[in-house]
Design an enzyme around this catalytic site. Structure first.
Site, PDB file in Angstrom:
ATOM      1  CG  ASP A   1      -7.839   2.089   0.655  1.00  0.00           C
ATOM      2  OD1 ASP A   1      -8.952   2.770   0.946  1.00  0.00           O
ATOM      3  OD2 ASP A   1      -7.126   1.749   1.732  1.00  0.00           O
TER       4      ASP A   1
ATOM      5  CE  LYS B   1      -4.804   0.047   0.326  1.00  0.00           C
ATOM      6  NZ  LYS B   1      -5.234  -0.670   1.482  1.00  0.00           N
TER       7      LYS B   1
ATOM      8  N   GLY C   1      -3.893  -3.880   6.302  1.00  0.00           N
ATOM      9  CA  GLY C   1      -2.726  -3.788   7.134  1.00  0.00           C
ATOM     10  C   GLY C   1      -2.877  -2.169   7.967  1.00  0.00           C
TER      11      GLY C   1
ATOM     12  CE  LYS D   1      -4.064   3.859   2.125  1.00  0.00           C
ATOM     13  NZ  LYS D   1      -5.274   3.045   2.750  1.00  0.00           N
TER      14      LYS D   1
ATOM     15  CB  SER E   1      -0.892   0.048   1.300  1.00  0.00           C
ATOM     16  OG  SER E   1      -1.628   0.979   1.122  1.00  0.00           O
TER      17      SER E   1
ATOM     18  CE  LYS F   1      -7.167  -2.251   6.882  1.00  0.00           C
ATOM     19  NZ  LYS F   1      -7.235  -0.688   6.880  1.00  0.00           N
TER      20      LYS F   1
ATOM     21  CG  ASP G   1     -10.378  -1.161   5.128  1.00  0.00           C
ATOM     22  OD1 ASP G   1     -10.527  -1.458   6.358  1.00  0.00           O
ATOM     23  OD2 ASP G   1      -9.355  -0.399   4.996  1.00  0.00           O
TER      24      ASP G   1
ATOM     25  CD  GLU H   1      -8.623  -1.057   0.975  1.00  0.00           C
ATOM     26  OE1 GLU H   1      -7.704  -1.259   0.104  1.00  0.00           O
ATOM     27  OE2 GLU H   1      -8.669  -1.365   1.943  1.00  0.00           O
TER      28      GLU H   1
HETATM   29  O1  OSB Z   1      -7.091   1.753   4.610  1.00  0.00           O
HETATM   30  O2  OSB Z   1      -5.764   0.201   4.329  1.00  0.00           O
HETATM   31  C1  OSB Z   1      -6.014   1.270   4.921  1.00  0.00           C
HETATM   32  C2  OSB Z   1      -2.905   2.218   6.855  1.00  0.00           C
HETATM   33  C3  OSB Z   1      -3.362   3.151   7.616  1.00  0.00           C
HETATM   34  C4  OSB Z   1      -4.884   3.133   7.980  1.00  0.00           C
HETATM   35  C5  OSB Z   1      -5.718   2.335   6.851  1.00  0.00           C
HETATM   36  C6  OSB Z   1      -5.019   1.880   5.953  1.00  0.00           C
HETATM   37  C7  OSB Z   1      -3.576   1.592   5.858  1.00  0.00           C
HETATM   38  C8  OSB Z   1      -2.998   0.942   4.728  1.00  0.00           C
HETATM   39  C9  OSB Z   1      -1.611   0.513   5.148  1.00  0.00           C
HETATM   40  O3  OSB Z   1      -3.513   1.078   3.589  1.00  0.00           O
HETATM   41  C10 OSB Z   1      -1.573  -0.962   4.732  1.00  0.00           C
HETATM   42  C11 OSB Z   1      -0.007  -1.426   5.474  1.00  0.00           C
HETATM   43  O4  OSB Z   1       0.758  -1.462   4.790  1.00  0.00           O
HETATM   44  O5  OSB Z   1       0.004  -1.678   6.792  1.00  0.00           O
HETATM   45 MG    MG Z   2      -8.237   0.473   3.425  1.00  0.00          MG
END
Ligand code: OSB
Ligand code: MG
Length: 369
Positions: free
Chosen positions: A188, A161, A290, A163, A135, A262, A238, A213
């Site tokens: 995402d 992925k 994550g 953001k 991510s 998660k 999510d 996402e």
């Molecule tokens: O939405 O998946 C998410 C990190 C912090 C809060 C929300 C998210 C995320 C990530 C990071 O996308 C995932 C990771 O590398 O741990």
């Molecule tokens: Mg997410």
């Protein structure tokens, strides 16, 4: 399960590089660790809440409060035979899944160690390797983003992925797709959009994304139904999925075609398994999300991801992407095919490094029955 004592500990660790989402930027993690002591063994858990209440309602501070005042007293005062039993007695505490999951996960680790079994086996997992994606947060420039993607693709990660947020979406995805025409790519939004943005999502259909996402509100199912009807790209939920009932409703109503699990968000391994099973029953693939976890949370994510319906690459990646030095030995590593090998030691299989943990601890408290 008979418990002698439970320790709560807050550690602070800077991230190797900042991580930015539509709700803000993180540079330093504040993480709670839970140690449960029973019958000469110790089980380890990690609370995955972020520092502030912007992903969901939880924060490092609320988790400490909920654990200290409500979760730990219940765990000491009520008898239970298994970690699933502990999850059941925590159910009356509404919400605060990440706080509850920190203890529940530690109890699973303890239980597995007491049986001399790997946690993944107790959870019913069968995979020997976990498929990994990464991510990548919002960057200062598109050129920075392209450089980061280049690095992760050459390291072997199977899925990228990125953001998105208003102002960092369509044109960014277009540029990334132009540079990487054939990678598995997804985005995402962390709830940054509303149904009135439907035309943006219709246009994103053109880029052959694996999924989008959580485009809409963190507590929404209904608008996601409308959006999924309007676009070809699968929606993955999510934030909106807090338990197996949410998953069932989202699937039945057509609000999503994929679910991200998660451990913390759904309140622990017991509920995560129920979400996994409900999705499997409806042929909805899941993957492990994550929360920028340190090693203990990461190890739990690996164990969870061995279950059969975790059939898409997750956001669980190498320790070194997050921290200069992680708190477990060995650190989590990803091979050149973008996979993590599952370890077969008892419990989470990785050894918490107490010397390292002590060095980053800012507060600790021991609780007894
Ligand atoms: O939405 O998946 C998410 C990190 C912090 C809060 C929300 C998210 C995320 C990530 C990071 O996308 C995932 C990771 O590398 O741990
Ligand atoms: Mg997410």
């Amino acid at each position: 399960m008979k418990l002698d004592q439970i320790e709560l500990r807050e550690i602070q660790m800077p991230l190797v590089s900042f991580f930015e989402t539509s709700f803000g930027r993180t540079t330093q993690r504040r993480i709670l660790l839970v140690r449960v002591f029973g019958d000469g063994e110790v089980g380890y858990g990690e609370v995955t809440s972020p520092e502030g209440p912007f992903y969901n309602h939880e924060s490092t501070g609320t988790a400490w409060h909920i654990l200290r005042e409500f979760v730990l007293p219940r765990v000491f005062q009520t008898s239970f035979q298994t970690p699933a039993g502990a999850a059941a007695i925590l159910k009356p505490i509404r919400g605060h899944g990440m706080a509850k999951a920190g203890v529940e996960a530690a109890l699973w680790d303890l239980h597995a160690r007491q049986q001399g079994q790997p946690l993944h086996q107790l959870l019913g997992g069968s995979r020997r390797y976990i498929d990994c994606g990464v991510s990548i947060g919002i960057q200062e420039t598109v050129a920075d983003l392209i450089k980061k993607i280049e690095k992760e693709v050459s390291a072997g990660y199977q899925r990228i992925k990125i953001k998105i947020k208003p102002g960092w979406d369509l044109e960014v995805v277009r540029e990334v797709r132009r540079h990487f025409p054939s990678i598995l790519l997804m985005c995402d939004a962390n709830s940054a959009y509303a149904l009135s943005d439907i035309s943006l999502f219709e246009r994103l259909d053109e880029f052959n994304l694996l999924m989008i996402e959580q485009p809409l509100a963190w507590n929404d199912i209904l608008d996601h139904i409308q959006l999924q009807k309007a676009i070809r790209t699968p929606i993955c939920l999510d934030e909106s999925i807090l338990d197996a009932e949410d998953a069932r409703k989202a699937i039945d109503s057509g609000a999503c075609r994929i679910i991200n699990i998660k451990l913390g968000r759904v309140g622990g391994h017991s509920e995560a398994r129920r979400v996994h099973d409900v999705c499997a029953k409806h042929s909805i693939p899941v993957w492990c999300g994550g929360m920028l976890e340190a090693g203990i949370g990461r190890a739990h994510n690996i164990a969870m991801s061995t279950q059969p319906n975790f059939s898409l690459p997750g956001d669980v990646s190498a320790s070194r992407r997050y921290f200069h030095r992680d708190i477990i030995d060995p650190e989590v590593e990803v091979d050149s095919q973008g996979r993590i090998q599952v370890l077969d030691g008892p419990g989470i299989g990785f050894a918490p490094n107490m010397k390292r943990i002590e060095a980053v601890t800012v507060r600790a408290e021991m609780f007894r029955p």
